[in-house]
Design a protein around this motif. Sequence first.
Motif, mmCIF file in Angstrom:
data_model
loop_
_atom_site.group_PDB
_atom_site.id
_atom_site.type_symbol
_atom_site.label_atom_id
_atom_site.label_comp_id
_atom_site.label_asym_id
_atom_site.label_seq_id
_atom_site.Cartn_x
_atom_site.Cartn_y
_atom_site.Cartn_z
ATOM 1 N N GLY A 1 35.730 59.269 39.708
ATOM 2 C CA GLY A 1 35.026 59.442 38.436
ATOM 3 C C GLY A 1 33.875 58.459 38.270
ATOM 4 N N LYS A 2 33.269 58.023 39.384
ATOM 5 C CA LYS A 2 32.186 57.027 39.327
ATOM 6 C C LYS A 2 30.861 57.678 39.693
ATOM 7 N N ARG A 3 29.952 57.639 38.752
ATOM 8 C CA ARG A 3 28.674 58.327 38.924
ATOM 9 C C ARG A 3 27.731 57.577 39.861
ATOM 10 N N ASP A 4 27.726 56.243 39.780
ATOM 11 C CA ASP A 4 26.765 55.496 40.611
ATOM 12 C C ASP A 4 27.410 54.220 41.159
ATOM 13 N N ILE A 5 26.617 53.473 41.911
ATOM 14 C CA ILE A 5 27.156 52.302 42.626
ATOM 15 C C ILE A 5 27.619 51.221 41.639
ATOM 16 N N GLU A 6 26.884 51.061 40.538
ATOM 17 C CA GLU A 6 27.295 50.050 39.545
ATOM 18 C C GLU A 6 28.665 50.399 38.959
ATOM 19 N N GLU A 7 28.885 51.697 38.704
ATOM 20 C CA GLU A 7 30.211 52.116 38.199
ATOM 21 C C GLU A 7 31.278 51.939 39.273
ATOM 22 N N LEU A 8 30.906 52.257 40.513
ATOM 23 C CA LEU A 8 31.869 52.119 41.622
ATOM 24 C C LEU A 8 32.365 50.671 41.746
ATOM 25 N N LYS A 9 31.432 49.725 41.513
ATOM 26 C CA LYS A 9 31.800 48.298 41.610
ATOM 27 C C LYS A 9 32.878 47.915 40.610
ATOM 28 N N LYS A 10 32.951 48.670 39.498
ATOM 29 C CA LYS A 10 33.895 48.301 38.424
ATOM 30 C C LYS A 10 35.250 48.993 38.582
ATOM 31 N N THR A 11 35.475 49.663 39.707
ATOM 32 C CA THR A 11 36.736 50.385 39.923
ATOM 33 C C THR A 11 37.914 49.416 40.077
ATOM 34 N N ASN A 12 39.016 49.732 39.410
ATOM 35 C CA ASN A 12 40.235 48.928 39.605
ATOM 36 C C ASN A 12 40.851 49.275 40.957
ATOM 37 N N TYR A 13 41.520 48.314 41.540
ATOM 38 C CA TYR A 13 42.184 48.586 42.821
ATOM 39 C C TYR A 13 43.467 47.776 42.910
ATOM 40 N N LYS A 14 44.341 48.183 43.816
ATOM 41 C CA LYS A 14 45.549 47.401 44.097
ATOM 42 C C LYS A 14 45.566 47.076 45.578
ATOM 43 N N VAL A 15 46.180 45.960 45.927
ATOM 44 C CA VAL A 15 46.307 45.643 47.353
ATOM 45 C C VAL A 15 47.770 45.726 47.762
ATOM 46 N N THR A 16 47.981 46.151 48.982
ATOM 47 C CA THR A 16 49.341 46.314 49.486
ATOM 48 C C THR A 16 49.471 45.560 50.808
ATOM 49 N N GLY A 17 50.687 45.508 51.316
ATOM 50 C CA GLY A 17 50.959 45.086 52.690
ATOM 51 C C GLY A 17 50.426 43.718 53.092
ATOM 52 N N LYS A 18 49.868 43.674 54.295
ATOM 53 C CA LYS A 18 49.410 42.412 54.888
ATOM 54 C C LYS A 18 48.256 41.802 54.079
ATOM 55 N N LEU A 19 47.393 42.682 53.533
ATOM 56 C CA LEU A 19 46.270 42.182 52.719
ATOM 57 C C LEU A 19 46.811 41.397 51.525
ATOM 58 N N LYS A 20 47.863 41.922 50.918
ATOM 59 C CA LYS A 20 48.470 41.246 49.761
ATOM 60 C C LYS A 20 48.998 39.863 50.181
ATOM 61 N N ASP A 21 49.589 39.792 51.368
ATOM 62 C CA ASP A 21 50.119 38.504 51.858
ATOM 63 C C ASP A 21 49.013 37.485 52.095
ATOM 64 N N LEU A 22 47.827 37.953 52.466
ATOM 65 C CA LEU A 22 46.784 37.037 52.926
ATOM 66 C C LEU A 22 45.828 36.578 51.829
ATOM 67 N N ILE A 23 45.926 37.164 50.634
ATOM 68 C CA ILE A 23 44.973 36.737 49.591
ATOM 69 C C ILE A 23 45.681 35.966 48.478
#
Length: 336
Positions: free
Chosen positions: A314-336
């Motif tokens: 649902g993101k129209r442009d790059i500025e909106e894309l930057k504001k997307t929420n995200y979750k991290v899983t697995g090894k990435l979660k362990d490393l940050i």
Amino acid sequence: MRRARKREHIENYLMTSFKGDNLLGDVYLEHNALPNLSFDDIDTRTLFLGKTIDYPILINAMTGGADFSQEINRDLATLAKEFNIPMAVGSQTIALEEEDSRESFKIVKEIIGDDGIVISNLNGQASVDDARNAIELIDSDALQIHLNPAQELAMEEGDRNFVGVSDNIKSILDNIDKPIIIKEVGFGISKDVAKTLYDIGVRNIDVAGYGGTNFMEIENLRNPAIDLTELYSWGIPTAVALINLRQLPNDLNIISSGGIRSGMDVAKSIVLGANISGISGELLSYLVHGGYTNAKAYLEDIIYKMRMIMLLLGKRDIEELKKTNYKVTGKLKDLI
Ligand code: FNR
């Protein structure tokens, strides 16, 4: 020596088989079943180094100087021109030393012209004069300085002394009026290193993380006298570096690279805080194995998938894309 090395980097890159993981697969983005957008509304344009580009994709530093570099650079620059995306040339040290290698770099600017973005490239020990000459040679918009201690140590003929590199970068920053981008070559930039660079005035960092091109293996293929396999997994995965660097002040322009292969990788990089994604090795593979048409189709596929993902978020442009929420899983979660 330098010329042979350039050829071997390309040939050996194409022979590498070790597959690293940039951990972007551990980033979870949530599907939006009610996007209220039309596919034609999706706008992928963005501002980079003061110019508008059509897609947040950078053809990252690879070559120049070797006998077939000119052909590769011609094709890469033609792609950059056609897609209106920036391109960085490979290290210009050879061009400063050997006059007959210069045309393979100059051709990039000749094709891209003044409307596009061309980026110079040198190592962290380059002098202010080198920087000035490299920029002048191809009339570039910016200068990348690559940090590559791991690669140097893997090279028999590589540098062993890394004292004074940050002081050197500072003097280039103080004396050159073009944007300076500090990058790695596939081992990543940590938050501490980024902070050190930020504090001396660096505002553009390309994380060039682990998970794509692997110079430990490339150099090991050039120098089989030493077995470096235990170091093939050395480096900061691109996703880890991106998340860590985004904790630094917002005026730090972050470029995501290192194992960027797909539209999903580009989209996730932007969600994690990059302004643009650099691609090197994967594009080179498509170009060498399938020619210009194949490399062009590969970039078109990345762009199409990126647009699909933007719509499905649902993101129209790059500025909106930057504001997307995200979750991290697995090894990435362990490393940050
Ligand atoms: C590179 N890279 C590179 N980087 C740089 O700053 N100066 C250079 O001269 C080169 N040369 C070079 C040659 C070849 C054949 C490859 C594949 C790569 C590193 C490149 O810019 C990038 O940082 C890494 O390759 C990581 O990105 P990818 O390849 O995983 O997309």
